[in-house]
Design a protein around this motif. Structure first.
Motif, PDB file in Angstrom:
ATOM      1  N   GLU A   1      -5.672  -9.830  -2.276  1.00 43.88           N
ATOM      2  CA  GLU A   1      -6.415 -10.208  -3.441  1.00 43.88           C
ATOM      3  C   GLU A   1      -6.388  -9.031  -4.317  1.00 43.88           C
ATOM      4  O   GLU A   1      -6.898  -9.056  -5.497  1.00 43.88           O
ATOM      5  CB  GLU A   1      -7.883 -10.386  -3.222  1.00 43.88           C
ATOM      6  CG  GLU A   1      -8.197 -11.630  -2.633  1.00 43.88           C
ATOM      7  CD  GLU A   1      -7.861 -12.878  -3.272  1.00 43.88           C
ATOM      8  OE1 GLU A   1      -7.922 -12.852  -4.532  1.00 43.88           O
ATOM      9  OE2 GLU A   1      -6.846 -13.762  -2.763  1.00 43.88           O
ATOM     10  N   ASP A   2      -5.763  -7.856  -3.962  1.00 43.74           N
ATOM     11  CA  ASP A   2      -5.607  -6.671  -4.879  1.00 43.74           C
ATOM     12  C   ASP A   2      -4.256  -6.818  -5.504  1.00 43.74           C
ATOM     13  O   ASP A   2      -3.265  -7.154  -5.145  1.00 43.74           O
ATOM     14  CB  ASP A   2      -5.826  -5.471  -4.048  1.00 43.74           C
ATOM     15  CG  ASP A   2      -7.256  -5.003  -3.557  1.00 43.74           C
ATOM     16  OD1 ASP A   2      -8.195  -5.458  -4.150  1.00 43.74           O
ATOM     17  OD2 ASP A   2      -7.055  -4.436  -2.463  1.00 43.74           O
TER      18      ASP A   2
ATOM     19  N   ASN B   1      -0.999  -7.493  -3.326  1.00 45.03           N
ATOM     20  CA  ASN B   1      -1.415  -7.029  -2.085  1.00 45.03           C
ATOM     21  C   ASN B   1      -2.795  -7.830  -1.600  1.00 45.03           C
ATOM     22  O   ASN B   1      -3.732  -7.330  -1.766  1.00 45.03           O
ATOM     23  CB  ASN B   1      -1.637  -5.815  -1.821  1.00 45.03           C
ATOM     24  CG  ASN B   1      -1.599  -5.162  -0.281  1.00 45.03           C
ATOM     25  OD1 ASN B   1      -1.248  -5.854   0.350  1.00 45.03           O
ATOM     26  ND2 ASN B   1      -2.304  -4.098  -0.026  1.00 45.03           N
TER      27      ASN B   1
ATOM     28  N   TYR C   1      -1.827  -3.991  -7.657  1.00 45.23           N
ATOM     29  CA  TYR C   1      -1.621  -2.389  -7.885  1.00 45.23           C
ATOM     30  C   TYR C   1      -0.893  -2.227  -9.125  1.00 45.23           C
ATOM     31  O   TYR C   1      -0.184  -3.169  -9.313  1.00 45.23           O
ATOM     32  CB  TYR C   1      -0.921  -1.910  -6.887  1.00 45.23           C
ATOM     33  CG  TYR C   1      -1.564  -1.628  -5.295  1.00 45.23           C
ATOM     34  CD1 TYR C   1      -2.966  -1.936  -5.101  1.00 45.23           C
ATOM     35  CD2 TYR C   1      -0.808  -2.050  -4.180  1.00 45.23           C
ATOM     36  CE1 TYR C   1      -3.452  -1.872  -4.011  1.00 45.23           C
ATOM     37  CE2 TYR C   1      -1.339  -2.015  -3.048  1.00 45.23           C
ATOM     38  CZ  TYR C   1      -2.708  -1.947  -2.752  1.00 45.23           C
ATOM     39  OH  TYR C   1      -3.364  -2.087  -1.562  1.00 45.23           O
TER      40      TYR C   1
ATOM     41  N   ILE D   1      -5.997  -0.091  -9.503  1.00 46.84           N
ATOM     42  CA  ILE D   1      -6.109  -1.290  -8.574  1.00 46.84           C
ATOM     43  C   ILE D   1      -7.122  -2.279  -8.890  1.00 46.84           C
ATOM     44  O   ILE D   1      -8.291  -1.831  -9.131  1.00 46.84           O
ATOM     45  CB  ILE D   1      -6.298  -0.691  -7.105  1.00 46.84           C
ATOM     46  CG1 ILE D   1      -5.535   0.278  -6.598  1.00 46.84           C
ATOM     47  CG2 ILE D   1      -6.586  -1.925  -6.119  1.00 46.84           C
ATOM     48  CD1 ILE D   1      -5.605   0.930  -5.301  1.00 46.84           C
ATOM     49  N   LYS D   2      -6.864  -3.226  -9.172  1.00 48.96           N
ATOM     50  CA  LYS D   2      -7.688  -4.435  -9.632  1.00 48.96           C
ATOM     51  C   LYS D   2      -7.758  -5.671  -8.869  1.00 48.96           C
ATOM     52  O   LYS D   2      -6.713  -6.010  -8.145  1.00 48.96           O
ATOM     53  CB  LYS D   2      -7.335  -4.739 -11.114  1.00 48.96           C
ATOM     54  CG  LYS D   2      -7.521  -3.706 -12.114  1.00 48.96           C
ATOM     55  CD  LYS D   2      -8.991  -3.258 -12.214  1.00 48.96           C
ATOM     56  CE  LYS D   2      -8.850  -2.111 -13.227  1.00 48.96           C
ATOM     57  NZ  LYS D   2     -10.289  -1.952 -13.665  1.00 48.96           N
ATOM     58  N   SER D   3      -8.734  -6.460  -8.849  1.00 45.79           N
ATOM     59  CA  SER D   3      -8.758  -7.752  -8.104  1.00 45.79           C
ATOM     60  C   SER D   3      -8.085  -8.627  -9.025  1.00 45.79           C
ATOM     61  O   SER D   3      -8.010  -8.925 -10.189  1.00 45.79           O
ATOM     62  CB  SER D   3     -10.358  -8.060  -8.029  1.00 45.79           C
ATOM     63  OG  SER D   3     -10.222  -9.585  -7.588  1.00 45.79           O
ATOM     64  N   ARG D   4      -7.335  -9.726  -8.033  1.00 44.92           N
ATOM     65  CA  ARG D   4      -6.761 -10.799  -8.694  1.00 44.92           C
ATOM     66  C   ARG D   4      -7.557 -11.390  -9.695  1.00 44.92           C
ATOM     67  O   ARG D   4      -7.041 -11.938 -10.551  1.00 44.92           O
ATOM     68  CB  ARG D   4      -6.209 -11.673  -7.607  1.00 44.92           C
ATOM     69  CG  ARG D   4      -5.137 -12.698  -7.869  1.00 44.92           C
ATOM     70  CD  ARG D   4      -4.510 -13.336  -6.764  1.00 44.92           C
ATOM     71  NE  ARG D   4      -3.987 -12.443  -5.555  1.00 44.92           N
ATOM     72  CZ  ARG D   4      -2.450 -12.759  -5.572  1.00 44.92           C
ATOM     73  NH1 ARG D   4      -1.797 -13.185  -6.332  1.00 44.92           N
ATOM     74  NH2 ARG D   4      -1.970 -11.925  -4.709  1.00 44.92           N
ATOM     75  N   THR D   5      -8.917 -11.504  -9.225  1.00 45.01           N
ATOM     76  CA  THR D   5      -9.940 -12.316 -10.187  1.00 45.01           C
ATOM     77  C   THR D   5      -9.872 -12.046 -11.750  1.00 45.01           C
ATOM     78  O   THR D   5     -10.337 -12.515 -12.510  1.00 45.01           O
ATOM     79  CB  THR D   5     -11.242 -12.584  -9.580  1.00 45.01           C
ATOM     80  OG1 THR D   5     -11.890 -11.164  -9.309  1.00 45.01           O
ATOM     81  CG2 THR D   5     -10.932 -13.252  -7.934  1.00 45.01           C
ATOM     82  N   GLU D   6      -9.510 -10.590 -11.788  1.00 47.28           N
ATOM     83  CA  GLU D   6      -9.519  -9.779 -13.132  1.00 47.28           C
ATOM     84  C   GLU D   6      -8.571 -10.315 -14.023  1.00 47.28           C
ATOM     85  O   GLU D   6      -8.712  -9.749 -15.297  1.00 47.28           O
ATOM     86  CB  GLU D   6      -9.693  -8.459 -13.072  1.00 47.28           C
ATOM     87  CG  GLU D   6     -10.995  -7.628 -12.256  1.00 47.28           C
ATOM     88  CD  GLU D   6     -11.043  -6.312 -12.133  1.00 47.28           C
ATOM     89  OE1 GLU D   6     -11.231  -5.696 -12.962  1.00 47.28           O
ATOM     90  OE2 GLU D   6     -11.332  -6.054 -10.887  1.00 47.28           O
TER      91      GLU D   6
ATOM     92  N   LYS E   1       0.755  -1.138  -0.108  1.00 45.71           N
ATOM     93  CA  LYS E   1       0.033  -0.012   0.048  1.00 45.71           C
ATOM     94  C   LYS E   1       0.949   1.433   0.066  1.00 45.71           C
ATOM     95  O   LYS E   1       0.655   2.179  -0.694  1.00 45.71           O
ATOM     96  CB  LYS E   1      -0.888  -0.245   1.075  1.00 45.71           C
ATOM     97  CG  LYS E   1      -1.844   1.243   1.256  1.00 45.71           C
ATOM     98  CD  LYS E   1      -3.179   0.900   2.092  1.00 45.71           C
ATOM     99  CE  LYS E   1      -4.093   1.993   2.072  1.00 45.71           C
ATOM    100  NZ  LYS E   1      -4.166   2.884   0.901  1.00 45.71           N
TER     101      LYS E   1
ATOM    102  N   ARG F   1      -2.312 -15.249 -13.377  1.00 47.92           N
ATOM    103  CA  ARG F   1      -2.227 -15.439 -11.971  1.00 47.92           C
ATOM    104  C   ARG F   1      -1.258 -16.357 -11.558  1.00 47.92           C
ATOM    105  O   ARG F   1      -0.724 -16.466 -10.459  1.00 47.92           O
ATOM    106  CB  ARG F   1      -3.902 -16.030 -11.650  1.00 47.92           C
ATOM    107  CG  ARG F   1      -4.570 -14.607 -11.278  1.00 47.92           C
ATOM    108  CD  ARG F   1      -6.063 -15.045 -10.821  1.00 47.92           C
ATOM    109  NE  ARG F   1      -7.073 -15.267 -11.876  1.00 47.92           N
ATOM    110  CZ  ARG F   1      -8.285 -16.022 -11.957  1.00 47.92           C
ATOM    111  NH1 ARG F   1      -8.574 -16.347 -10.655  1.00 47.92           N
ATOM    112  NH2 ARG F   1      -8.951 -15.978 -12.910  1.00 47.92           N
TER     113      ARG F   1
END
Length: 184
Positions: free
Chosen positions: A86-87, A84, A89, A122-127, A18, A133
């Motif tokens: 599940e996020d 970071n 950056y 900032i995106k979710s790992r799932t994207e 962060k 991944r």
């Protein structure tokens, strides 16, 4: 062509992800050494093999590759992913390597190697695609993921990403007999 990297932000047990994003700075540890600028990959390895680290062969291989990637391979306009939880950056490198403690880490003895970056998203790992991944499982603090540059660029800048045939896993239809007169 620019490259893409994963930079892990945990240094000596402290997660700086962060702070990296908020302060538009990425960094690696190895604060006990002077700047690595101008050193070859071999010279970096020799330096990290000495006291106080005495790294095992595997750890030394990962460490010197990460330091070399950060110091010598990373360049302006490269894209960087900072995980970071599940996020993820997304940032863009806008500053050359600096082998000095830099703001906001002036008082952190473990951080002496920094680069300035520009915040992108900032995106979710799932994207991320499953293939991208999986790259987060690779050992190392600075990992080259340039193979996925187009996807990373599209996510970072909010544009459409259409995978090429090389990046799409092909499915093959397979049939087998369930009974002599029925295939599935």
């Amino acid at each position: 062509m620019p490259k893409a990297w994963i930079v892990r932000a945990t240094i000596n047990g402290t997660n700086y992800a962060k702070a990296f994003y908020d302060e538009s700075t990425i960094a690696i540890g190895w604060g006990g050494y002077a700047a690595f600028k101008g050193l070859t990959k071999k010279e970096i390895k020799e330096l990290l093999a000495k006291e106080p680290y005495n790294l095992s062969a595997l750890d030394l291989g990962n460490a010197h590759n990460s330091v070399n990637n950060f110091v010598n391979e990373m360049a302006l306009n490269d894209l960087v992913l900072i995980p970071n939880g599940e996020d993820i950056y997304f940032v863009e490198v806008i500053g050359e390597y600096a082998g000095t403690r830099g703001y906001p880490f002036n008082n952190c003895k473990d951080i002496q190697n920094v680069r300035k970056v520009k915040q992108l998203a900032i995106k979710s790992r799932t994207e991320l695609s499953i293939e991208l991944r999986k790259k987060f499982k690779v050992r190392g603090d600075v990992v080259d993921v340039t193979l996925h540059y187009k996807e990373i660029e599209a996510i970072a800048f909010g544009t459409e990403y259409v995978p090429s045939d090389k990046t799409i896993s092909k499915m093959v239809a397979v049939s087998f007999p369930l009974r002599p007169d029925v295939n599935v």
